[in-house]
Design a protein around this motif. Structure first.
Motif, PDB file in Angstrom:
ATOM      1  N   UNK A  69       0.836  -1.204   0.000  1.00 61.98           N
ATOM      2  CA  UNK A  69       0.000   0.000   0.000  1.00 61.98           C
ATOM      3  C   UNK A  69       0.870   1.252   0.000  1.00 61.98           C
ATOM      4  N   UNK A  70       1.854   1.296   0.890  1.00 62.40           N
ATOM      5  CA  UNK A  70       2.733   2.471   0.978  1.00 62.40           C
ATOM      6  C   UNK A  70       3.516   2.666  -0.315  1.00 62.40           C
ATOM      7  N   UNK A  71       4.085   1.598  -0.831  1.00 62.92           N
ATOM      8  CA  UNK A  71       4.888   1.698  -2.050  1.00 62.92           C
ATOM      9  C   UNK A  71       4.022   2.127  -3.230  1.00 62.92           C
ATOM     10  N   UNK A  72       2.854   1.524  -3.362  1.00 63.71           N
ATOM     11  CA  UNK A  72       1.955   1.862  -4.468  1.00 63.71           C
ATOM     12  C   UNK A  72       1.557   3.333  -4.424  1.00 63.71           C
ATOM     13  N   UNK A  73       1.182   3.815  -3.265  1.00 65.98           N
ATOM     14  CA  UNK A  73       0.755   5.214  -3.145  1.00 65.98           C
ATOM     15  C   UNK A  73       1.874   6.179  -3.485  1.00 65.98           C
ATOM     16  N   UNK A  74       3.082   5.881  -3.027  1.00 66.16           N
ATOM     17  CA  UNK A  74       4.171   6.819  -3.250  1.00 66.16           C
ATOM     18  C   UNK A  74       4.835   6.658  -4.607  1.00 66.16           C
ATOM     19  N   UNK A  75       4.682   5.519  -5.227  1.00 65.76           N
ATOM     20  CA  UNK A  75       5.170   5.369  -6.605  1.00 65.76           C
ATOM     21  C   UNK A  75       4.294   6.152  -7.569  1.00 65.76           C
ATOM     22  N   UNK A  76       3.044   6.302  -7.221  1.00 73.85           N
ATOM     23  CA  UNK A  76       2.131   7.061  -8.077  1.00 73.85           C
ATOM     24  C   UNK A  76       2.400   8.564  -7.949  1.00 73.85           C
ATOM     25  N   UNK A  77       3.378   8.926  -7.135  1.00 72.00           N
ATOM     26  CA  UNK A  77       3.741  10.330  -7.002  1.00 72.00           C
ATOM     27  C   UNK A  77       2.877  11.088  -6.021  1.00 72.00           C
ATOM     28  N   UNK A  78       2.083  10.388  -5.271  1.00 67.31           N
ATOM     29  CA  UNK A  78       1.224  11.052  -4.299  1.00 67.31           C
ATOM     30  C   UNK A  78       2.042  11.362  -3.058  1.00 67.31           C
ATOM     31  N   UNK A  79       2.040  12.571  -2.686  1.00 66.83           N
ATOM     32  CA  UNK A  79       2.694  12.950  -1.442  1.00 66.83           C
ATOM     33  C   UNK A  79       1.673  12.987  -0.319  1.00 66.83           C
ATOM     34  N   UNK A  80       0.433  13.085  -0.679  1.00 62.86           N
ATOM     35  CA  UNK A  80      -0.660  13.054   0.284  1.00 62.86           C
ATOM     36  C   UNK A  80      -1.517  11.850  -0.032  1.00 62.86           C
ATOM     37  N   UNK A  81      -1.839  11.097   0.947  1.00 63.40           N
ATOM     38  CA  UNK A  81      -2.671   9.930   0.749  1.00 63.40           C
ATOM     39  C   UNK A  81      -4.115  10.382   0.586  1.00 63.40           C
ATOM     40  N   UNK A  82      -4.774   9.877  -0.458  1.00 64.63           N
ATOM     41  CA  UNK A  82      -6.185  10.164  -0.654  1.00 64.63           C
ATOM     42  C   UNK A  82      -6.964   9.238   0.261  1.00 64.63           C
ATOM     43  N   UNK A  83      -7.679   9.805   1.218  1.00 62.72           N
ATOM     44  CA  UNK A  83      -8.442   8.972   2.134  1.00 62.72           C
ATOM     45  C   UNK A  83      -9.882   8.900   1.667  1.00 62.72           C
TER      46      UNK A  83
END
Length: 164
Positions: A69-83
């Motif tokens: 989950x962490x890797x996927x979110x940050x690989x997509x270039x998201x610096x803020x997690x979409x909740x």
């Protein structure tokens, strides 16, 4: 989902939530992002829990889901997690106090680890969690030999960063 399944999930999550906090610490820079990532990982764990077959320990499965989950979110270039709202779930998880103050050496080490790529960060995290190379390899989906080689290279890289 049944109340029995919900109770089982909450019990397991509460017992292992430090895993998620440590992963959040590696992949975020501030407490707001930490909390957002913690929430997103919890949601992903809850969604995947009915498929957990018990082939591995809950903590091993949790590492894999949380790291992915962490890797996927940050690989997509998201610096803020979409909740997102997760309607229909009524359980409350007793959160442990997250202490943001750490010793200076620990901060330096975390900063050095943050310079690594996502997979190397995950490998270091599991290594620091005293996972053996077989468990690391299983969690990351690589061979045991590859885990050993990568870890030796990472150790050397961290030595150079911390002792220039």
């Amino acid at each position: 989902m049944t109340q029995e399944l919900e109770h089982s999930f909450v019990t397991q999550l509460e017992a292992n939530q430090n895993i998620v906090h440590k992963i959040c610490r590696l992949y975020t820079q501030d407490s707001e992002s930490h909390n957002d990532l913690f929430q997103e990982i919890t949601i992903q764990l809850w969604r995947a829990y009915p498929k957990f077959r018990g082939d591995s320990k809950f903590s091993t499965w949790m590492y894999r889901v949380a790291l992915n989950t962490a890797i996927t979110l940050y690989r997509k270039g998201k610096r803020k997690v979409q909740t997102q709202d997760f309607e229909g779930v009524s359980f409350k998880i007793t959160a442990e106090e997250y202490d943001d103050t750490v010793e200076q050496q620990l901060k330096l080490m975390y900063n050095a680890v943050k310079t690594l790529n996502d997979i190397d960060k995950a490998l270091v995290f599991l290594y620091l969690e005293d996972k053996n190379y077989r468990e690391i390899a299983e969690t990351l989906g690589i061979t045991e030999v590859n885990a050993r080689v990568k870890m030796n290279r990472i150790k050397e890289k961290l030595r150079k960063i911390l002792n220039p």
